[in-house]
Design an enzyme around this catalytic site. Structure first.
Site, short mmCIF file in Angstrom:
data_model
loop_
_atom_site.label_atom_id
_atom_site.label_comp_id
_atom_site.label_asym_id
_atom_site.label_seq_id
_atom_site.Cartn_x
_atom_site.Cartn_y
_atom_site.Cartn_z
N GLU A 197 19.98 -61.95 93.78
CA GLU A 197 20.01 -62.46 92.39
C GLU A 197 19.33 -61.39 91.54
O GLU A 197 19.98 -60.74 90.72
CB GLU A 197 19.26 -63.81 92.32
CG GLU A 197 19.18 -64.40 90.91
CD GLU A 197 18.33 -65.68 90.85
OE1 GLU A 197 17.56 -65.96 91.79
OE2 GLU A 197 18.43 -66.40 89.81
N ASP A 275 23.17 -74.08 89.27
CA ASP A 275 21.78 -73.66 89.51
C ASP A 275 20.76 -74.65 88.92
O ASP A 275 20.31 -75.54 89.63
CB ASP A 275 21.57 -72.23 88.99
CG ASP A 275 20.50 -71.45 89.73
OD1 ASP A 275 19.97 -71.97 90.72
OD2 ASP A 275 20.21 -70.30 89.33
N1 ADE Z 1 14.58 -72.03 91.78
C1 ADE Z 1 15.33 -72.69 90.89
N2 ADE Z 1 16.29 -71.89 90.42
C2 ADE Z 1 16.16 -70.70 91.04
C3 ADE Z 1 16.86 -69.47 90.99
N3 ADE Z 1 17.91 -69.28 90.20
N4 ADE Z 1 16.43 -68.46 91.75
C4 ADE Z 1 15.38 -68.62 92.54
N5 ADE Z 1 14.68 -69.74 92.64
C5 ADE Z 1 15.07 -70.79 91.89
ZN ZN Z 2 19.15 -71.20 92.65
#
Ligand code: ADE
Ligand code: ZN
Length: 331
Positions: A197, A275
Site C-alpha cells: 500500500e 477499505d
Molecule cells: N487499517 C484500516 N485501514 C487500513 C489501511 N488502509 N491500511 C492499513 N491499515 C488499515
Molecule cells: Zn485496509
C-alpha cells in the site's frame, strides 16, 4: 453506468469494520458512553478527514474507535454497514476487525466478536448476505502481542475464518510476524496481509514467501517489480484494491493514475473494495463509479471486476459459480 454498477452482484473483501463508523454514529456513541472526542460537531470532524498519508488517517481512525465500548455498539456498527451492503447489492462480505484496538482499551475480545457476529447472523437471515470474519494484527505492535491476540481468539475460532495484518506499514514488514502467522496457519486460519500500500514491492514478496498469504490486501506497488507482477499473474494471487482509499491517503495521486485497470488487463486477479468507507468518501459502489469515470471502464470490465470479487473470496467453489452466472446475466 451507475445503474449498471448498482445491479451487479458484488463481494467486498477488504473492509475494516471500524472504518465504517460514520461521524453521526461516532457522536451518538460518544454521548451515550460519555467518551470525549476532540471535535465539536460532525462537520468539524468531517473537515479533519483530509489525510496526507496512511498514518495521518490511522491516528483519527484509532481515536474514533474509542467510542466503541459495549457489545451493542459493535452490533450497531456492523448492522449499519450491512444495511448499506443490502442497498448496494453486495451479497457476500469478508470483514476485517482489529481486536487489539479494543483489547488495548480494556474491552474484552468476546464483547467485540459477539457484537459483530450477532449482526452478521442477522444479516444472513434477514438480508441474505453471507459473510466471513478476518481478525487483523496491528503491525505497529509487537509479534508477542500478536501471539497474545491469537491466544485470545481461540475460544472464538468457529466465528473467525482467517487472520490479516494491518496498520502502519512502512518499518513493520511482514517478516516481523513470521512466527505468529506460522502458528495461525497451524490453527487452520486462512492468511491474508496488507502489503504494497505504502510499503514497497519487497513487502509483497515477504507476505507471500514468509507469511504464505492467500490474498494480498492493496498490493498496488507490485508494479515496480516485473517479476512479481508475472508471479501474481501466474499464481492468480488476488489483490484486494481500494481505489478511493489509495487516492485519499495519497498512495496514488489521482484516480486517473490508478493502476487497477492496467493490472486487470495484464491478467492479475484484482478486485475493487472500500477499505474504510466512512473515512474515504464512499462505499463499494462509489469505488466502482469513481474508477469507471476516471478510467473509462466499460461494462465487460465491470463484470470482470465483480466476477473477480467472488473468485478471490473464500467461498466454496459451487457458490462462486452461482455468482458468476448471476453476473453473466446482467446487461
Ligand atoms: N487499517 C484500516 N485501514 C487500513 C489501511 N488502509 N491500511 C492499513 N491499515 C488499515
Ligand atoms: Zn485496509
Amino acid at each position: 453506468m451507475k445503474n449498471f454498477i448498482q445491479k451487479l452482484p458484488k463481494a467486498e473483501l477488504h473492509l475494516h469494520i471500524e472504518g465504517t463508523l460514520e461521524p453521526e454514529l461516532m457522536f451518538a456513541l460518544a454521548k451515550k458512553n460519555s467518551i470525549q472526542i476532540p471535535y465539536k460537531s460532525v462537520q468539524e470532524l468531517k473537515q479533519a478527514y483530509n489525510f496526507s498519508s496512511l498514518q495521518s488517517f490511522l491516528d483519527i481512525y484509532y481515536a474514533g474507535a474509542n467510542v466503541l465500548i459495549h457489545e451493542s455498539d459493535f452490533f450497531d456498527l456492523t448492522w449499519e454497514y450491512l444495511l448499506t451492503c443490502k442497498e448496494q447489492n453486495i451479497l457476500h462480505v469478508e470483514i476485517f476487525f482489529d481486536p487489539q484496538t479494543h483489547t488495548k482499551r480494556g474491552i474484552a475480545f468476546g464483547t467485540v466478536i459477539t457484537g459483530i457476529t450477532k449482526a452478521l447472523e442477522k444479516a444472513k437471515e434477514e438480508l441474505g448476505i453471507s459473510s466471513y470474519l478476518i481478525m487483523c494484527f496491528l503491525r505497529h505492535l509487537s509479534e508477542e502481542e500478536a501471539f497474545e491476540t491469537l491466544k485470545l481468539s481461540l475460544p472464538f475460532k468457529a466465528q473467525i475464518l482467517g487472520v490479516g495484518l494491518d496498520s502502519s506499514e512502512v518499518g513493520h514488514p511482514p517478516s516481523k510476524f513470521k512466527n505468529v502467522f506460522q502458528a495461525c496457519q497451524k490453527e487452520g486460519y486462512k492468511i491474508v496481509a496488507h502489503a504494497g500500500e505504502e510499503g514497497d514491492s519487497s513487502y509483497i514478496w515477504e507476505a507471500i514467501e514468509l507469511l504464505h498469504v492467500q490474498r494480498i490486501d492493496h498490493g498496488i506497488r507490485c508494479e515496480e517489480d516485473a517479476h512479481l507482477v508475472e508471479f501474481l499473474k501466474e499464481k492468480q494471487i488476488p489483490l484486494t484494491v481500494c481505489p478511493l482509499s489509495n487516492v485519499k491517503l495519497r498512495a496514488v495521486s489521482t484516480m486517473q493514475e490508478h493502476n487497477i485497470l492496467k493490472l486487470l488487463h495484464k491478467g492479475l486477479l484484482v478486485t475493487v473494495n472500500s477499505d474504510d468507507p466512512a473515512y474515504f468518501g464512499g462505499y463499494l459502489n462509489e469505488n466502482y463509479l469513481a474508477l469507471t469515470q476516471a478510467l473509462h471502464i466499460n461494462k465487460e470490465e465491470l463484470k470482470k471486476l465483480a466476477t473477480n470479487s467472488f473468485k478471490a473470496s473464500f467461498l466454496p467453489q459451487e457458490r462462486k459459480e452461482s455468482f458468476y452466472k448471476m453476473i453473466e446475466n446482467i446487461h
